[in-house]
Design a protein around this motif. Structure first.
Motif, short mmCIF file in Angstrom:
data_model
loop_
_atom_site.label_atom_id
_atom_site.label_comp_id
_atom_site.label_asym_id
_atom_site.label_seq_id
_atom_site.Cartn_x
_atom_site.Cartn_y
_atom_site.Cartn_z
N UNK A 16 0.86 -1.18 0.00
CA UNK A 16 0.00 0.00 0.00
C UNK A 16 0.90 1.23 0.00
N UNK A 17 0.52 2.24 -0.78
CA UNK A 17 1.32 3.45 -0.87
C UNK A 17 0.40 4.65 -1.03
N UNK A 18 0.90 5.81 -0.60
CA UNK A 18 0.17 7.08 -0.71
C UNK A 18 1.04 8.04 -1.49
N UNK A 19 0.50 8.60 -2.58
CA UNK A 19 1.29 9.54 -3.36
C UNK A 19 1.12 10.96 -2.84
N UNK A 20 1.83 11.89 -3.45
CA UNK A 20 1.82 13.27 -2.95
C UNK A 20 0.47 13.95 -3.11
N UNK A 21 -0.35 13.45 -4.02
CA UNK A 21 -1.69 14.01 -4.21
C UNK A 21 -2.69 13.45 -3.21
N UNK A 22 -2.24 12.49 -2.36
CA UNK A 22 -3.14 11.90 -1.38
C UNK A 22 -3.93 10.72 -1.90
N UNK A 23 -3.56 10.19 -3.08
CA UNK A 23 -4.21 9.00 -3.61
C UNK A 23 -3.61 7.76 -2.95
N UNK A 24 -4.45 6.78 -2.66
CA UNK A 24 -4.01 5.51 -2.07
C UNK A 24 -3.95 4.46 -3.16
N UNK A 25 -2.83 3.73 -3.20
CA UNK A 25 -2.60 2.69 -4.19
C UNK A 25 -2.33 1.37 -3.48
N UNK A 26 -2.86 0.28 -4.03
CA UNK A 26 -2.56 -1.05 -3.50
C UNK A 26 -2.25 -1.97 -4.68
N UNK A 27 -1.55 -3.08 -4.37
CA UNK A 27 -1.30 -4.10 -5.38
C UNK A 27 -1.73 -5.45 -4.83
N UNK A 28 -2.14 -6.30 -5.76
CA UNK A 28 -2.66 -7.62 -5.45
C UNK A 28 -1.59 -8.67 -5.69
N UNK A 29 -1.37 -9.54 -4.70
CA UNK A 29 -0.38 -10.61 -4.80
C UNK A 29 -0.97 -11.77 -5.60
N UNK A 30 -0.72 -11.76 -6.91
CA UNK A 30 -1.26 -12.78 -7.79
C UNK A 30 -0.48 -12.73 -9.10
N UNK A 31 -0.48 -13.87 -9.84
CA UNK A 31 0.20 -13.85 -11.13
C UNK A 31 -0.56 -13.06 -12.17
N UNK A 32 -1.75 -12.60 -11.83
CA UNK A 32 -2.47 -11.60 -12.63
C UNK A 32 -2.93 -10.50 -11.69
N UNK A 33 -1.97 -10.02 -10.89
CA UNK A 33 -2.27 -9.09 -9.82
C UNK A 33 -2.59 -7.70 -10.33
N UNK A 34 -3.55 -7.06 -9.69
CA UNK A 34 -3.97 -5.73 -10.10
C UNK A 34 -3.24 -4.63 -9.36
N UNK A 35 -3.01 -3.53 -10.06
CA UNK A 35 -2.62 -2.27 -9.44
C UNK A 35 -3.90 -1.45 -9.34
N UNK A 36 -4.27 -1.06 -8.12
CA UNK A 36 -5.55 -0.40 -7.88
C UNK A 36 -5.34 0.96 -7.21
N UNK A 37 -6.23 1.89 -7.56
CA UNK A 37 -6.34 3.13 -6.81
C UNK A 37 -7.64 3.08 -6.02
N UNK A 38 -7.60 3.53 -4.76
CA UNK A 38 -8.80 3.61 -3.94
C UNK A 38 -9.49 4.95 -4.21
N UNK A 39 -10.71 4.87 -4.67
CA UNK A 39 -11.48 6.06 -5.01
C UNK A 39 -12.59 6.24 -3.98
N UNK A 40 -12.70 7.40 -3.33
CA UNK A 40 -13.74 7.59 -2.32
C UNK A 40 -15.12 7.40 -2.92
N UNK A 41 -16.01 6.77 -2.15
CA UNK A 41 -17.39 6.64 -2.59
C UNK A 41 -18.11 7.97 -2.41
#
Length: 357
Positions: free
Chosen positions: A332-357
């Motif tokens: 999990x990481x937070x960029x300078x703009x305050x966006x949260x990013x996560x990655x999925x541990x899988x051989x087809x793992x996703x890079x995701x951004x968390x978007x507020x509902x």
């Protein structure tokens, strides 16, 4: 079981020990949605760049640079030992990146040594790759390898026990330790120990497999590590302290043979929180930004076995939330703009951004 009950009675009038967070259920009521940006083969770590781009490592040995959904696989990445828990590991951006263009990364070499390296980030390649530090080859998994830059400008590096638990208590062995190094990979001045070059680089000891390392806004260093069968830990890292592995743990050996709990050995520094059943923590970041104002100053921790994301109070006093994402979250990481990013541990793992509902 009776022995542990008796120990608990003995310590009733003593210090208040850390709470077990592992029995708290995860929630599917998410305050965000997941926006999938890319698909990668076993992504391992995320490093946001100051200009909004992202670097992502994959365990088989690639470093991807993302400016948009279309990433570029960088050239000149060193060969790695990709087997089990080993491979290409963490990546971090130098504090002087705007001037130097340097990034730091860790990997397990084909010779089975944990390596800390540095390179210059070019448009589609790494330039001037150099090895700054490496351990003696040997061991199996549990490499650690997490990098964090401190407010003091020094580089902090976690080194796992490589599945050789006793080495975590050997003073002149870097395994099971957190090191404090200069940006050039040398023992940093002001470290708590002296003697050999290995001993002089050590900041804290008695760790098992630290896969999270981050500085809080107040400048304090936090780490988490995977326990054995139970006993994942969140630790406030203090220089010179011994955190007890393998002499103590709030978990047991995989064979079922018990390990003395932390509250039986007060000479070792106990965790602030622990998890049994385990969540297998991986990745640690403090939130700052506007996407999630209520999260400011809190810790975000990925969970592999827990298949989700955990939020812990910034002072380590409590688990504030645990979200079931139905995926193994590796970082999990937070960029300078305050966006949260996560990655999925899988051989087809996703890079995701968390978007507020």
């Amino acid at each position: 079981m009776f022995g542990r009950f008796l120990v608990a009675l003995i310590f009733l009038t003593g210090p208040v020990w850390a709470q077990n967070m592992g029995e708290r259920p995860a929630s599917r009521d998410l305050p965000f949605r997941l926006e999938r940006v890319a698909t990668l083969d076993l992504p391992w770590a995320i490093a946001p760049l100051p200009d909004g781009r992202l670097l992502v490592t994959t365990k088989p040995g690639e470093i991807w640079l993302f400016e948009s959904e279309d990433g570029v696989s960088l050239e000149n990445v060193p060969k790695v030992q990709f087997a089990g828990q080993n491979g290409l590991l963490d990546i971090a951006v130098s504090p002087d990146f705007a001037r130097s263009g340097r990034v730091y990364f860790t990997y397990v070499s084909p010779q089975n040594a944990l390596v800390l390296a540095r390179a210059r980030l070019d448009s589609s390649a790494l330039g001037g790759v150099e090895t700054l530090w490496q351990q003696t080859a040997g061991g199996r998994g549990q490499p650690g390898g997490i990098i964090a830059f401190g407010p003091d400008g020094m580089l902090y590096l976690s080194v796992g026990d490589r599945m050789q638990p006793d080495t975590a208590q050997v003073p002149d062995n870097p395994r099971g330790k957190i090191l404090r190094l200069t940006p050039d990979g040398q023992p940093a001045p002001g470290n708590p120990f002296s003697g050999s070059a290995i001993r002089a680089a050590i900041w804290s000891e008695g760790h098992r497999n630290p896969y999270g390392l981050a500085f809080a806004p107040d400048g304090r260093l936090w780490s988490h590590e995977m326990g054995p069968r139970g006993g994942d830990e969140l630790n406030l890292i203090t220089p010179g302290q011994n955190y007890g592995w393998p002499e103590v743990s709030n978990g047991d050996n995989y064979t079922g043979w018990p390990i003395p709990d932390h509250d039986t050995r007060p000479e070792f520094t106990a965790p602030k929180l622990w998890w049994t059943p385990v969540i297998a923590p991986a990745g640690l970041a403090f939130y700052a930004g506007d996407d999630f104002p209520a999260w400011r100053g809190q810790m975000l921790i990925g969970a592999l076995r827990g298949q989700g994301l955990v939020m812990v109070a910034g002072d380590g006093s409590d688990q504030l939330a645990r979200w079931d994402l139905r995926m193994r979250v590796r970082d999990v990481a937070v960029d300078r703009a305050g966006h949260v990013w996560i990655i999925e541990d899988s051989d087809s793992g996703g890079l995701y951004r968390l978007v507020p509902k």
